[in-house]
Each structure stands twice: as C-alpha cells, then as structure tokens.
Design a protein around this motif. Structure first.
Motif, PDB file in Angstrom:
ATOM      1  N   GLY A 160      41.996  43.260  44.366  1.00 53.08           N
ATOM      2  CA  GLY A 160      40.705  43.442  43.722  1.00 53.08           C
ATOM      3  C   GLY A 160      40.005  42.149  43.370  1.00 53.08           C
ATOM      4  N   LEU A 161      40.704  41.012  43.457  1.00 56.96           N
ATOM      5  CA  LEU A 161      40.072  39.726  43.164  1.00 56.96           C
ATOM      6  C   LEU A 161      39.219  39.232  44.322  1.00 56.96           C
ATOM      7  N   PHE A 162      39.408  39.796  45.505  1.00 57.38           N
ATOM      8  CA  PHE A 162      38.602  39.394  46.655  1.00 57.38           C
ATOM      9  C   PHE A 162      37.243  40.087  46.594  1.00 57.38           C
ATOM     10  N   PRO A 163      36.153  39.399  46.968  1.00 54.63           N
ATOM     11  CA  PRO A 163      34.818  40.010  46.883  1.00 54.63           C
ATOM     12  C   PRO A 163      34.681  41.232  47.777  1.00 54.63           C
ATOM     13  N   TYR A 164      34.005  42.247  47.253  1.00 54.87           N
ATOM     14  CA  TYR A 164      33.629  43.449  47.995  1.00 54.87           C
ATOM     15  C   TYR A 164      34.818  44.278  48.450  1.00 54.87           C
ATOM     16  N   ILE A 165      35.993  44.046  47.893  1.00 59.77           N
ATOM     17  CA  ILE A 165      37.135  44.915  48.169  1.00 59.77           C
ATOM     18  C   ILE A 165      37.237  45.919  47.035  1.00 59.77           C
ATOM     19  N   PHE A 166      37.371  47.171  47.375  1.00 62.38           N
ATOM     20  CA  PHE A 166      37.421  48.250  46.396  1.00 62.38           C
ATOM     21  C   PHE A 166      38.650  48.080  45.503  1.00 62.38           C
ATOM     22  N   THR A 167      38.436  47.990  44.193  1.00 60.10           N
ATOM     23  CA  THR A 167      39.526  47.790  43.243  1.00 60.10           C
ATOM     24  C   THR A 167      40.024  49.144  42.761  1.00 60.10           C
ATOM     25  N   SER A 168      41.013  49.684  43.433  1.00 61.73           N
ATOM     26  CA  SER A 168      41.485  51.032  43.095  1.00 61.73           C
ATOM     27  C   SER A 168      42.195  51.076  41.756  1.00 61.73           C
TER      28      SER A 168
ATOM     29  N   TYR B 294      22.654  21.267  37.096  1.00 66.31           N
ATOM     30  CA  TYR B 294      23.796  20.921  36.244  1.00 66.31           C
ATOM     31  C   TYR B 294      24.406  22.169  35.601  1.00 66.31           C
ATOM     32  N   MET B 295      23.566  23.185  35.324  1.00 62.79           N
ATOM     33  CA  MET B 295      24.084  24.427  34.770  1.00 62.79           C
ATOM     34  C   MET B 295      24.854  25.218  35.819  1.00 62.79           C
ATOM     35  N   VAL B 296      24.425  25.100  37.077  1.00 64.07           N
ATOM     36  CA  VAL B 296      25.149  25.770  38.157  1.00 64.07           C
ATOM     37  C   VAL B 296      26.547  25.182  38.307  1.00 64.07           C
ATOM     38  N   ILE B 297      26.660  23.862  38.174  1.00 62.62           N
ATOM     39  CA  ILE B 297      27.974  23.207  38.255  1.00 62.62           C
ATOM     40  C   ILE B 297      28.879  23.702  37.130  1.00 62.62           C
ATOM     41  N   ILE B 298      28.318  23.806  35.915  1.00 66.38           N
ATOM     42  CA  ILE B 298      29.093  24.313  34.779  1.00 66.38           C
ATOM     43  C   ILE B 298      29.495  25.762  35.024  1.00 66.38           C
ATOM     44  N   LEU B 299      28.550  26.533  35.597  1.00 65.01           N
ATOM     45  CA  LEU B 299      28.829  27.942  35.886  1.00 65.01           C
ATOM     46  C   LEU B 299      29.964  28.085  36.903  1.00 65.01           C
ATOM     47  N   ILE B 300      29.958  27.244  37.930  1.00 61.71           N
ATOM     48  CA  ILE B 300      31.026  27.297  38.935  1.00 61.71           C
ATOM     49  C   ILE B 300      32.379  26.967  38.302  1.00 61.71           C
ATOM     50  N   MET B 301      32.388  25.984  37.416  1.00 61.20           N
ATOM     51  CA  MET B 301      33.639  25.642  36.730  1.00 61.20           C
ATOM     52  C   MET B 301      34.122  26.809  35.865  1.00 61.20           C
ATOM     53  N   MET B 302      33.200  27.468  35.173  1.00 63.73           N
ATOM     54  CA  MET B 302      33.576  28.604  34.340  1.00 63.73           C
ATOM     55  C   MET B 302      34.063  29.773  35.191  1.00 63.73           C
ATOM     56  N   GLN B 303      33.417  29.998  36.327  1.00 62.04           N
ATOM     57  CA  GLN B 303      33.846  31.065  37.225  1.00 62.04           C
ATOM     58  C   GLN B 303      35.235  30.784  37.789  1.00 62.04           C
ATOM     59  N   THR B 304      35.517  29.517  38.081  1.00 59.12           N
ATOM     60  CA  THR B 304      36.839  29.145  38.578  1.00 59.12           C
ATOM     61  C   THR B 304      37.907  29.425  37.530  1.00 59.12           C
ATOM     62  N   LEU B 305      37.612  29.067  36.271  1.00 63.03           N
ATOM     63  CA  LEU B 305      38.552  29.353  35.194  1.00 63.03           C
ATOM     64  C   LEU B 305      38.742  30.850  35.001  1.00 63.03           C
ATOM     65  N   LEU B 306      37.663  31.612  35.154  1.00 70.28           N
ATOM     66  CA  LEU B 306      37.770  33.069  35.026  1.00 70.28           C
ATOM     67  C   LEU B 306      38.623  33.674  36.132  1.00 70.28           C
ATOM     68  N   ILE B 307      38.494  33.134  37.347  1.00 69.80           N
ATOM     69  CA  ILE B 307      39.306  33.636  38.460  1.00 69.80           C
ATOM     70  C   ILE B 307      40.791  33.375  38.198  1.00 69.80           C
ATOM     71  N   ILE B 308      41.093  32.181  37.664  1.00 69.42           N
ATOM     72  CA  ILE B 308      42.483  31.868  37.316  1.00 69.42           C
ATOM     73  C   ILE B 308      42.983  32.812  36.223  1.00 69.42           C
ATOM     74  N   LEU B 309      42.115  33.079  35.239  1.00 73.33           N
ATOM     75  CA  LEU B 309      42.481  34.006  34.168  1.00 73.33           C
ATOM     76  C   LEU B 309      42.713  35.405  34.720  1.00 73.33           C
ATOM     77  N   GLU B 310      41.838  35.850  35.626  1.00 73.61           N
ATOM     78  CA  GLU B 310      41.993  37.175  36.211  1.00 73.61           C
ATOM     79  C   GLU B 310      43.251  37.270  37.066  1.00 73.61           C
TER      80      GLU B 310
ATOM     81  N   ALA C 131      37.042  44.566  32.970  1.00 73.95           N
ATOM     82  CA  ALA C 131      36.361  43.615  32.076  1.00 73.95           C
ATOM     83  C   ALA C 131      36.126  42.268  32.739  1.00 73.95           C
ATOM     84  N   GLY C 132      37.153  41.684  33.338  1.00 69.28           N
ATOM     85  CA  GLY C 132      36.997  40.365  33.948  1.00 69.28           C
ATOM     86  C   GLY C 132      36.054  40.374  35.133  1.00 69.28           C
TER      87      GLY C 132
END
Length: 226
Positions: A86-94, A184-200, A166-167
């Motif tokens: 389910g962490l992969f994009p567009y894959i159905f998370t059963s 610069y906000m996009v760079i921060i957003l990418i870093m936050m998304q990377t941390l979220l993926i690790i958390l997920e 939730a994640g």
C-alpha cells in the motif's frame, strides 16, 4: 486514470482491474528469495520467522498445540505484505478496509471463543470476574468484561484500518499543496514527505506485528492447562 491518491482507497475505481487481487501481490515477491539458497533474503526472512516463533511461544505460555505459531506468523506475513504494498502509489491498499480486516479478526475471535467456551468453560467464566473483585462490583465487572470481549475483533480491525489510512491521507493532503508553494517550501515538503514515508514503513511493520501479537494473546487466554 486516477485524479488523486484518495481513489486508491476506493474498491470501485477502474484504475486497477480486480483491485482486490492486489492483496496477493506480495506472494509474487516471495519466490525470488529461493533462487539461490541460502540467499540473503532467505536468511533474513528465516531469522524473522524464528524470532516471531520464539516470541509467540512465550506469549502462548506453552498452552498450545504444536504448529500454532505458524498460523500467527502467516497472519503477520499477510498483513505486512499488504501494508508494504500500500505504500506504492496507486496500488489498492486492501489492509485499509474494514472488509478485509474484519475478515481476518472475526473468524479468529469466533474460533477462540468457541474453543474456550466448549473446552474450558470454567476458565472462561473466571475471566469475567477478576481476582479480588468485591462482591458488590461483580455484576458490573461481568458486564464490562463481556463487552470488552465482544468488541475485540472490532478493535483489531479498526486499529489496523485507522493506522493505514491516516498516514496515506496525510501524505496526500501535503502533496496536494505542492504545486502552489515556493521552491524552498517544495524542498521542505519533499523532506517531510520522505520522513513520512519512513514513518509509514515502520507503521506498516508495527501494525502487522501488533495485530498478530494481540491475536496470540487472545488465543492464550482461552487455552488453559491444569
């Protein structure tokens, strides 16, 4: 084509034909570990299985039939593969749907209850009244323990569903604001998304472990050896 990642939670979407077949995607990844024996994948997976086997033995307190731990290890593997897919994009998370989670939790709980009340009736009655409860509170404790026992399959399913949704929703909401942000906000957003993926990634493994451990504990409660 999907317009957003929210539709990956919709079983009726037409992006993936036979969406529920994505539940079995993890099985396709297993044979590669047996191409070379012993491969690193095989050794790592066997180490995980042995660790789970030893821990489930402790939780079951040896009041079980031989091979019982294999059922809970298989349950852990199934949920973990679905969570990771389910962490992969567009894959159905059963595993984010109550339909699947209740299909796993409810039969387990029913089988434990039928076995316990059939073979260890007195032991099951003892669980309704904790030791040391005053006589005045016994009727209330029976009601509370009965309700807490009845909602166990629901809590198992809701816990897994809520944590998996939730994640994904948080990453989607943050990703949707990306096009309107400065560089610069996009760079921060990418870093936050990377941390979220690790958390997920951690949540996907932890939730499968929690589901299987709680199922093991529920099983140990109905097994009583004099």
């Amino acid at each position: 084509m999907m317009t957003n990642l929210f539709l990956s939670f919709d079983p009726a979407t037409n992006f993936l034909f036979l969406n529920w077949m994505s539940t079995m995607i993890g099985i396709l990844l297993i044979p590669s570990m047996y191409w070379f024996i012993p491969s690193r994948w095989n050794m790592m997976w066997m180490m995980i299985i042995n660790t789970l086997h030893k821990e489930f033995n402790v939780l079951l307190n040896k009041n079980y039939n031989k091979g019982s731990t294999l059922m809970f290890i298989s349950l852990f593997s199934l949920i973990m593969f679905n969570n990771l897919m389910g962490l992969f994009p567009y894959i159905f998370t059963s595993s984010s749907h109550m339909t699947m989670n209740l299909s796993l939790a409810l039969p387990l709980w029913l089988s434990f209850m039928l076995y316990g009340w059939t073979n260890n009736t007195n032991h099951m009655f003892m669980h309704l009244v904790p030791q040391g409860t005053p006589g005045v509170l016994m009727p209330f404790m029976v009601c509370i323990e009965t309700i807490s026992n009845m909602i166990r399959p629901g809590t198992l399913a809701i816990r897994l569903t809520a944590n998996m949704i939730a994640g994904h929703l948080l990453m989607t909401l943050m990703g949707n604001v990306g096009p309107s942000l400065e560089l610069y906000m996009v760079i921060i957003l990418i870093m936050m998304q990377t941390l979220l993926i690790i958390l997920e990634l951690a949540v996907a493994i932890i939730q499968s472990y929690v589901f299987s451990v709680l199922s093991t504990l529920y099983s140990s409660e109905v097994n009583y050896v004099k």
